[in-house]
Write an enzyme that holds these catalytic residues in place. Structure first.
Site, PDB file in Angstrom:
ATOM      1  N   ASN A   9       0.844  -1.195   0.000  1.00 36.22           N
ATOM      2  CA  ASN A   9       0.000   0.000   0.000  1.00 36.22           C
ATOM      3  C   ASN A   9       0.883   1.250   0.000  1.00 36.22           C
ATOM      4  OD1 ASN A   9      -1.886   1.980   0.487  1.00 36.22           O
ATOM      5  ND2 ASN A   9      -2.584   1.168   2.455  1.00 36.22           N
ATOM      6  N   HIS A  92     -10.058   0.283   4.952  1.00 36.82           N
ATOM      7  CA  HIS A  92      -8.741   0.387   5.591  1.00 36.82           C
ATOM      8  C   HIS A  92      -8.888   1.173   6.888  1.00 36.82           C
ATOM      9  CE1 HIS A  92      -4.609   1.566   6.394  1.00 36.82           C
ATOM     10  NE2 HIS A  92      -4.269   0.494   5.700  1.00 36.82           N
ATOM     11  N   GLU A 140      -5.610  -6.181  10.853  1.00 39.04           N
ATOM     12  CA  GLU A 140      -4.606  -5.139  11.129  1.00 39.04           C
ATOM     13  C   GLU A 140      -4.924  -4.428  12.441  1.00 39.04           C
ATOM     14  OE1 GLU A 140      -2.523  -3.301   7.446  1.00 39.04           O
ATOM     15  OE2 GLU A 140      -4.427  -2.315   7.770  1.00 39.04           O
ATOM     16  N   ILE A 145      -0.011  -0.309  13.279  1.00 40.84           N
ATOM     17  CA  ILE A 145       0.185   0.234  11.920  1.00 40.84           C
ATOM     18  C   ILE A 145       1.238   1.340  11.952  1.00 40.84           C
ATOM     19  CG2 ILE A 145      -0.924   1.543  10.053  1.00 40.84           C
ATOM     20  CD1 ILE A 145      -3.469  -0.023  10.548  1.00 40.84           C
ATOM     21  N   ALA A 199       3.052  -1.244   4.238  1.00 38.71           N
ATOM     22  CA  ALA A 199       3.276   0.058   3.614  1.00 38.71           C
ATOM     23  C   ALA A 199       4.634   0.643   4.031  1.00 38.71           C
ATOM     24  CB  ALA A 199       2.146   1.015   3.987  1.00 38.71           C
ATOM     25  N   SER A 200       4.687   1.234   5.231  1.00 38.10           N
ATOM     26  CA  SER A 200       5.851   2.049   5.610  1.00 38.10           C
ATOM     27  C   SER A 200       7.182   1.308   5.559  1.00 38.10           C
ATOM     28  CB  SER A 200       5.639   2.646   7.006  1.00 38.10           C
ATOM     29  OG  SER A 200       5.333   1.639   7.947  1.00 38.10           O
TER      30      SER A 200
HETATM   31  O1  LIG Z   1      -1.992  -0.823   4.490  1.00 39.50           O
HETATM   32  C1  LIG Z   1      -1.048  -1.091   5.213  1.00 39.50           C
HETATM   33  C2  LIG Z   1      -1.172  -1.198   6.640  1.00 39.50           C
HETATM   34  O2  LIG Z   1      -1.924  -0.163   7.199  1.00 39.50           O
HETATM   35  C3  LIG Z   1       0.119  -1.421   7.364  1.00 39.50           C
HETATM   36  O3  LIG Z   1       0.908  -0.263   7.357  1.00 39.50           O
HETATM   37  P1  LIG Z   1       2.421  -0.403   7.850  1.00 39.50           P
HETATM   38  O4  LIG Z   1       3.059  -1.483   7.059  1.00 39.50           O
HETATM   39  O5  LIG Z   1       3.012   0.948   7.582  1.00 39.50           O
HETATM   40  O6  LIG Z   1       2.365  -0.732   9.308  1.00 39.50           O
END
Ligand SMILES: O=C[C@H](O)COP(=O)(O)O
Length: 219
Positions: A9, A92, A140, A145, A199-200
């Site tokens: 993402n 999300h 999640e 997150i 994502a991050s």
């Molecule tokens: O869409 C991705 C999730 O919200 C996880 O985000 P993250 O990998 O930055 O913790």
């Protein structure tokens, strides 16, 4: 060990905008070709068109449960399709939806032959949304997150219980939050999921391509 599905993402990070985002999409495509691992990218909505035609699945971060018509500012599923998008995240954690709308989104995507990934913050929510028969449910925990603390290690129980909560074999379970390394992906598979949503850990990494590679290094 089976191969994971990796959903990347791009959120609204400036690190994933424009050329940088496209380079990430190309890097994901190259890695997918090299490893045979299914990687799906989710760029920002206004940029989806710029990720079309690169031989990699592109999903939206959000879609609205609407039919063509008067819905100013909404995201129409058919428009996503015209941009080469073949699926979408729904509900999300950063863009929640009421249950009825989640259900409608899943049904519209199914009708259009598109893939649905519904995010859920708890085991109860996993149970509730899996009844709508999306292709995937992603558990999640919101507090993890963006934390860099992987859910697959910090809270393995919520992952295994989410897997158990889904009784429909056609609904696959992903986990997300804090995933950034191959060992996190491995742990996610060992807990019974089919892959990860992240994502991050990649988008904001110093070297996103290297971070992406590390993600598939888990044996
Ligand atoms: O869409 C991705 C999730 O919200 C996880 O985000 P993250 O990998 O930055 O913790």
């Amino acid at each position: 060990m089976k191969k994971p599905i990796i959903i990347l993402n791009y959120k609204t990070y400036t690190e994933s905008l424009g050329d940088k985002g496209r380079e990430l999409t190309w890097a994901a495509r190259d890695l997918m070709r090299e490893t045979g691992i299914r990687i799906i990218v989710c760029p920002q909505t206004p940029e989806l068109h710029h990720h079309k035609g690169y031989d990699i699945e592109v999903f939206a971060q959000h879609v609205d449960p609407i039919e063509p018509g008067s819905h100013t500012g909404h995201v129409l599923p058919q428009t996503l399709q015209a941009c080469g998008v073949t699926g979408s995240l729904i509900n999300h954690s950063e863009d929640r939806m009421p249950a009825e709308k989640i259900k409608q989104c899943v049904e519209i995507l199914r009708k259009l032959g598109m893939t649905s990934i519904v995010c859920a913050e708890s085991i109860e929510k996993v149970k509730e949304v899996s009844a709508f028969k999306p292709d995937f449910v992603a558990i999640e925990p919101p507090e993890l997150i963006g934390s860099g603390i992987p859910v697959s290690k910090a809270d393995p129980d919520i992952v295994t219980k989410s897997v158990e909560a889904v009784t429909d074999p056609n609904v696959k379970v992903l986990c997300g939050a804090g995933i950034s390394k191959g060992e996190d992906v491995k742990a996610a598979l060992e807990l019974g999921t089919v892959g990860v949503l992240l994502a991050s850990g990649v988008v904001k990494a110093k070297d996103p391509k290297a971070a992406l590679k590390d993600l598939v290094t888990f044996t």
